[in-house]
Structures are given as structure tokens and as C-alpha cells.
Design an enzyme around this catalytic site. Structure first.
Site, short mmCIF file in Angstrom:
data_model
loop_
_atom_site.label_atom_id
_atom_site.label_comp_id
_atom_site.label_asym_id
_atom_site.label_seq_id
_atom_site.Cartn_x
_atom_site.Cartn_y
_atom_site.Cartn_z
N SER A 139 6.03 0.51 4.64
CA SER A 139 5.11 1.42 5.33
C SER A 139 3.73 1.30 4.73
O SER A 139 3.57 0.93 3.55
CB SER A 139 5.60 2.87 5.21
OG SER A 139 4.61 3.78 5.66
N TYR A 152 9.27 9.83 0.57
CA TYR A 152 9.08 8.76 1.55
C TYR A 152 8.22 7.64 0.95
O TYR A 152 8.58 6.45 1.00
CB TYR A 152 8.43 9.32 2.81
CG TYR A 152 8.20 8.31 3.90
CD1 TYR A 152 9.22 7.93 4.76
CD2 TYR A 152 6.93 7.73 4.08
CE1 TYR A 152 9.01 6.99 5.76
CE2 TYR A 152 6.72 6.80 5.08
CZ TYR A 152 7.76 6.44 5.92
OH TYR A 152 7.53 5.51 6.91
#
Length: 251
Positions: A139, A152
Site C-alpha cells: 500500500s 494497517y
């Protein structure tokens, strides 16, 4: 038909980026095994796609499920040529000092351990047939953050380190390992996030404002990036984290 007759696995393939990528591989001639915890959506995808795509329920936090997913690709299609480790979950925006152990462990278990399980068993299959290509979904959060997503971001940073380690370790054995780092992508998950926001229009404008290209990316753009990294055209590329973020990290 860049992947004619090849065997490909896409995890988290019932929705969003994974779904777009699975269908793109199928259009390019691949035999595709989709793993996802959402059985109803996965079965619907398999029915829509028709011959050439198999769905198998898979919990990426359970190594036995992941091992069985790879075994299906090998038994049904004769091996494994490419794997897109895409499955993952988000952390609800939470101040880091209020993040619970349970939430941290859940995100790490699916996002990071799940990618480890996928790589481990994909590599075993690929070693048996002389090589292959793995793409891990990291990401933009591995590089740029606004806070409130500690678990995350940690999982995605870990994926980048894992990708580099494996790329070096298996480079001489015919296996390339890369990652993609998407920015804000127009997926069902992000549309749901907008629906839950107090001011959806303001959130969408914020997403566009932090992206120099001024829009969200699409699932099809992610699919094209993954297929490139799995193709012979990327034959001299391994160990990279390719930003697909509309220029966000460049700012």
C-alpha cells in the site's frame, strides 16, 4: 493472450482489485483460482466468469486454507505460474494509543501472515516447476501516512520487507517477487467508506486533493500493473514496490 494456459492464483479475488485482476488474467488466457473468505461473492464470480476460473473459500490467516488453495491450482492446472497476494483488511481509524491488541493482531494476521503463507506455498509450488512470479499487495501506506492506521501501515511495511527478502533469496531459482503500492482506488470498500463518512463529498475531495492526478485509481489499472509484473516484459524486475498512487508519494 499473455498468460495463455498459465496457472494463476488471486487471493481476495471476490471483490475490488482482486476481482478486476482475476478477470483480467482470465481474459488473457490464464486458468485462475480465486481465494476469498466471502463464499457467496466468490461463487457468484465463478458463475459469471465461467470456464477457466475456480473459486475456493480461503481464510488467509489459516495456513491450511492457503496451502489447500495452492494445491488446487497445482492439481487442476498442473502447477503455479503466478500469484497475486491481494487479500487484506483495513483498520478503522483509531488513535494508536487506543488501538487494541485484538485489532492489531487481526490486521497483522490477515495482511502480513496471510501474505507470508501465500508466498511460502507459492514458492514451494514454483520451485517444483522451475519458477514463477509473485506480486504482493502492499500500500501507499508503507511510505506515506496520516495517522490512525498503525496496524494497517505496519502490515504493509512488513509486506515490503518480505518482498525484498524473498526476491533476493529466490532470484537464482527462477522466482521473481514484487509488490504494488496502491493509493486510493475506486473499489467497493472505498465506496462503503465514503457512505459511512459524515461528509462523503468532502472525503472524496480530500482523496483527490492528495493525489496529483486528481482522481481515484481503478481496479483495471491495478490489474494491468499486476499482469505486467507477472509477464515476461518484467523479466528483469524483482524486489520492487511499484507505486500505483497517482503521484501521491512524489509530493
Amino acid at each position: 493472450m499473455r498468460f495463455d494456459g498459465q496457472s494463476v492464483i488471486v487471493t481476495g479475488g471476490a471483490h475490488g482489485m482482486g476481482r478486476s485482476t482475476a478477470l483480467a488474467f482470465l481474459r488473457e488466457g490464464a486458468h485462475v483460482v480465486v481465494g476469498d473468505i466471502d463464499q457467496a461473492a466468490g461463487e457468484a464470480l465463478a458463475e459469471e466468469a465461467g470456464e477457466g476460473l475456480i473459486f475456493q473459500r480461503c481464510d488467509m490467516s489459516d495456513e491450511r486454507d492457503v496451502e489447500a488453495l495452492v494445491a488446487t491450482a497445482v492439481s487442476q492446472f498442473g502447477g503455479l505460474d503466478a500469484m497475486f497476494n491481494n487479500a487484506g483488511i483495513e483498520q478503522p481509524v483509531t488513535p494508536s494509543h487506543e488501538l487494541t491488541e485484538e485489532m492489531f493482531e487481526r490486521v497483522i494476521s490477515i495482511n502480513l501472515k496471510g501474505v507470508f503463507f501465500g508466498c511460502k506455498h507459492a514458492i514451494r509450488a514454483m520451485l517444483a516447476t522451475g519458477g514463477g512470479a509473485i506480486v504482493n499487495n502492499s500500500s501507499v501506506s508503507a511510505f506515506a501516512n496520516v495517522g490512525g492506521n498503525l496496524s494497517y501501515a505496519s502490515s504493509k511495511g512488513g509486506i515490503m520487507s518480505m518482498t525484498r527478502v524473498l526476491a533476493v533469496e529466490y532470484a537464482t531459482r527462477g522466482i521473481r517477487v514484487n509488490a504494488i503500492n496502491p493509493g486510493v482506488i475506486d473499489t467497493g470498500m472505498n465506496r462503503r467508506n465514503l457512505d459511512l463518512a459524515a461528509d462523503p463529498a468532502a472525503v472524496e475531495e480530500k482523496w483527490k486533493a492528495i493525489t496529483p492526478l486528481g482522481r481515484m485509481g481503478t481496479g483495471d489499472e491495478i490489474a494491468e500493473t499486476v499482469m505486467f509484473l507477472c509477464s515476461p516484459g518484467a523479466g528483469f524486475i524483482t524486489g520492487v514496490g511499484l507505486l500505483v498512487d497517482g503521484g501521491r508519494v512524489a509530493t
